[in-house]
Design a protein around this motif. Sequence first.
Motif, PDB file in Angstrom:
ATOM      1  N   GLY A 114       0.764  -1.233   0.000  1.00  0.00           N
ATOM      2  CA  GLY A 114       0.000   0.000   0.000  1.00  0.00           C
ATOM      3  C   GLY A 114       0.794   1.281   0.000  1.00  0.00           C
ATOM      4  O   GLY A 114       0.207   2.373   0.034  1.00  0.00           O
ATOM      5  N   ALA A 172      -7.529   3.354  -1.361  1.00  0.00           N
ATOM      6  CA  ALA A 172      -6.919   3.361  -0.033  1.00  0.00           C
ATOM      7  C   ALA A 172      -7.809   4.081   0.976  1.00  0.00           C
ATOM      8  O   ALA A 172      -7.945   3.652   2.125  1.00  0.00           O
ATOM      9  CB  ALA A 172      -5.547   4.018  -0.100  1.00  0.00           C
ATOM     10  N   ALA A 175     -10.668   1.785   1.711  1.00  0.00           N
ATOM     11  CA  ALA A 175     -10.252   0.657   2.542  1.00  0.00           C
ATOM     12  C   ALA A 175     -10.257   1.036   4.021  1.00  0.00           C
ATOM     13  O   ALA A 175     -10.561   0.198   4.883  1.00  0.00           O
ATOM     14  CB  ALA A 175      -8.870   0.182   2.116  1.00  0.00           C
ATOM     15  N   LEU A 176      -9.910   2.275   4.317  1.00  0.00           N
ATOM     16  CA  LEU A 176      -9.982   2.732   5.707  1.00  0.00           C
ATOM     17  C   LEU A 176     -11.421   2.952   6.145  1.00  0.00           C
ATOM     18  O   LEU A 176     -11.876   2.412   7.163  1.00  0.00           O
ATOM     19  CB  LEU A 176      -9.184   4.023   5.862  1.00  0.00           C
ATOM     20  N   ARG A 179     -13.969  -0.003   6.745  1.00  0.00           N
ATOM     21  CA  ARG A 179     -13.891  -0.858   7.936  1.00  0.00           C
ATOM     22  C   ARG A 179     -15.173  -0.792   8.758  1.00  0.00           C
ATOM     23  O   ARG A 179     -15.471  -1.699   9.535  1.00  0.00           O
ATOM     24  CB  ARG A 179     -12.697  -0.448   8.800  1.00  0.00           C
ATOM     25  N   GLU A 239     -10.515  -4.710   2.496  1.00  0.00           N
ATOM     26  CA  GLU A 239      -9.623  -4.710   1.339  1.00  0.00           C
ATOM     27  C   GLU A 239     -10.302  -5.260   0.086  1.00  0.00           C
ATOM     28  O   GLU A 239      -9.757  -5.148  -1.011  1.00  0.00           O
ATOM     29  CB  GLU A 239      -8.366  -5.535   1.639  1.00  0.00           C
ATOM     30  N   LEU A 268      -4.261  -2.030  11.666  1.00  0.00           N
ATOM     31  CA  LEU A 268      -3.915  -1.261  10.474  1.00  0.00           C
ATOM     32  C   LEU A 268      -2.479  -1.550  10.088  1.00  0.00           C
ATOM     33  O   LEU A 268      -1.585  -1.599  10.944  1.00  0.00           O
ATOM     34  CB  LEU A 268      -4.077   0.236  10.732  1.00  0.00           C
ATOM     35  N   ARG A 272      -1.443   2.017   5.909  1.00  0.00           N
ATOM     36  CA  ARG A 272      -2.781   2.467   6.282  1.00  0.00           C
ATOM     37  C   ARG A 272      -2.720   3.396   7.495  1.00  0.00           C
ATOM     38  O   ARG A 272      -3.512   4.346   7.595  1.00  0.00           O
ATOM     39  CB  ARG A 272      -3.671   1.263   6.585  1.00  0.00           C
ATOM     40  N   PHE A 275      -1.676   6.687   6.227  1.00  0.00           N
ATOM     41  CA  PHE A 275      -2.804   7.229   5.471  1.00  0.00           C
ATOM     42  C   PHE A 275      -3.839   7.834   6.408  1.00  0.00           C
ATOM     43  O   PHE A 275      -4.407   8.904   6.140  1.00  0.00           O
ATOM     44  CB  PHE A 275      -3.436   6.120   4.638  1.00  0.00           C
ATOM     45  N   LEU A 276      -4.101   7.154   7.517  1.00  0.00           N
ATOM     46  CA  LEU A 276      -5.054   7.673   8.497  1.00  0.00           C
ATOM     47  C   LEU A 276      -4.582   9.004   9.049  1.00  0.00           C
ATOM     48  O   LEU A 276      -5.379   9.934   9.234  1.00  0.00           O
ATOM     49  CB  LEU A 276      -5.241   6.652   9.625  1.00  0.00           C
ATOM     50  N   ARG A 360      -0.888  -0.039  16.397  1.00  0.00           N
ATOM     51  CA  ARG A 360      -1.702   0.042  15.183  1.00  0.00           C
ATOM     52  C   ARG A 360      -3.060  -0.619  15.365  1.00  0.00           C
ATOM     53  O   ARG A 360      -3.987  -0.360  14.596  1.00  0.00           O
ATOM     54  CB  ARG A 360      -0.960  -0.582  14.007  1.00  0.00           C
TER      55      ARG A 360
END
Length: 479
Positions: A114, A172, A175-176, A179, A239, A268, A272, A275-276, A360
Motif C-alpha cells: 500500500g 486506499a 479501505a480505511l 472498515r 480490502e 492497520l 494504512r 494514510f489515516l 496500530r
Amino acid sequence: MSTRPLDLSRHPLTRPFLRPAAQTAVRAAFLAGYVVLAALGWGRDAIPGVPDLHPRAYTHATTLLFWVFWFMGLVLVVPALGRAWCGVCPLGWVTDAVGRRGVGLPWPRWISRGWGALVVFGLGVGAVVGTQANLSPHATAVLVTGVGTLALASALLWRRSAFCRGLCPVGAVLALYGRHAPVAVGPKDPGACSGCGRACVATDPQWRRSDWGRWVWFHRRDRGGCPVALDPSRMDAAECLLCLRCLRRCPGENLALWWGRRPSSGDLGPARAVFLGLLLGLVTLALYRTWPAAEVALTPGVRPPAWLRSAWMGVAVPALLLAVPAALGRMALRLGGRPGSPPAGVRPGHASRGRPFRWRSVLAAFVGPVLGAHGALALVKLNAKAGYLPYLAYDPLGAETYLAVHVSRVLAKPDLLLPLAVLRWLALGILGLGILGGARVLVRRWRNPETRQEALWYLPSWLLVSGGLAAALWHWLGG
C-alpha cells in the motif's frame, strides 16, 4: 466470522443488480462519463473579461460532478455500501482487462503493502493544493487523465490489477472508511473452504503467441481470479473490491454478499496508519480553517503565518496525537517489561523487552471520528453546491451560467438545499455516529487483555481528536 443475517446476492430485490450484465453496464456508463468529463474540462478555466481565477468552479460539469457529487458522495455512502464503488469503477474494469494481456510481472512489495497509494495520494493532494484543481476544470481534466494513464501503465507492466491493489488513492481511502461498512463477501460455511481448491481466486494463466511480420513474441494472459489476490475465507473485508468474481466462480456456491457484518477488527498496516494520519490532518485543517481564532491559538508563536498554521494543524498535530501515545507506551513497556519467551511474531532477540506495543490495533478507533468529520464536511459541501446541478442541462461548460448568475444576475444563485437549522444537526449526527463507531472499537480493544494497555494510552488522544473535531464543527455550523 461474524453472523451476517442478510444474503444480498440471493435476495430478490438486490440480486438483479448484482448480475454480471448489470455490473458491466454500470461500468461502461461510468467509463463513458469519465472520458466525457475529462474532454469537457480540457483547456477550459478562465472566462474572458472575468477577473475571477476559477469562475467555473461550480458551474462546469467536470468540477461539479467530480469534486462535489462523486468525491463527496463517496464519503457519504461508504458507511452503508462499503467499497461498492470499486466494484463498478471504470479504471478497475479497464486495468483488470488490460492486466491479463500485459507483461504480468509480480507486484513489488511497495505496491502490495500500500505504499504506492500513499505516494500517489500525497502527489495528488500536492497537485490539488498547488494548482487548485478542485476549482479548475482544466486542472481536474489533467489530473484524471494522469491517473488514467498511471492505471493503464501499471496494468501493462504488472499482473492482475496492480493499480487497485496498491496505487489507487481512492481505494486506499475506501479501505480505511470501509472498515465500518456492513457489506462484505464471505463464506456461508467457513469450514467448507478448508478443503477447497481455491477456484474462486485462482487464475488460469495461458501463454499466447503474437506475431507481426518477422517479430514474434509470447505473452501470458490470465483469466479469472481475484484481481487483487485476496482469499475470501480469511481476507480483511475492507480490502475487498466487491467485484463479486469470486462469488460467481465458487464451485460449491459457498460464497455470498452479506449485509450486517461488524466493523473490521484487524490491525492497520503501516501504510494504512500513515494514510489515516494524512486524512486526519486534512479533515482537521478543513474544519479549523472555519475557526481562525482557535487555529491561531493552537499554533505556537506570536501571530503565526498562514503556512505555519496549515503545517501545524494539518501535519504536526495529527502526527503528535497518533505517534506520542505509541512512543510513551513502548517506553513504559520497555522499562517495565517482563523477561521470558517472546510472544508469537517477535524476534527472539527482543525477548527481554517484553511484549510488543500493538499501537496500530488501537489506531483503528480513530477511523470512525475521521470518517464522521469527513462525512459532515461532504454533507455541507453537497448542500451548498448541489443547486448548480440543473444548470448543467443547458450549459455543461459553465460560462453562460456563471455570467447569468454572477454578472448579469438574470439567474438566482442556488440556495442551500437544507436550511442551516436542519443541516447543523444532520452534520453533527454524522460526526456523532462516527465517534460512536470509533468508541466501540476502542472499547473492544480495552476488553481484550492483550490490547488493554494500548487502549488506555490512546484514550486521551482519541478524546482530543473526537472533541476537537466536534468543537470545530459546532463552532462552524452552530456558532
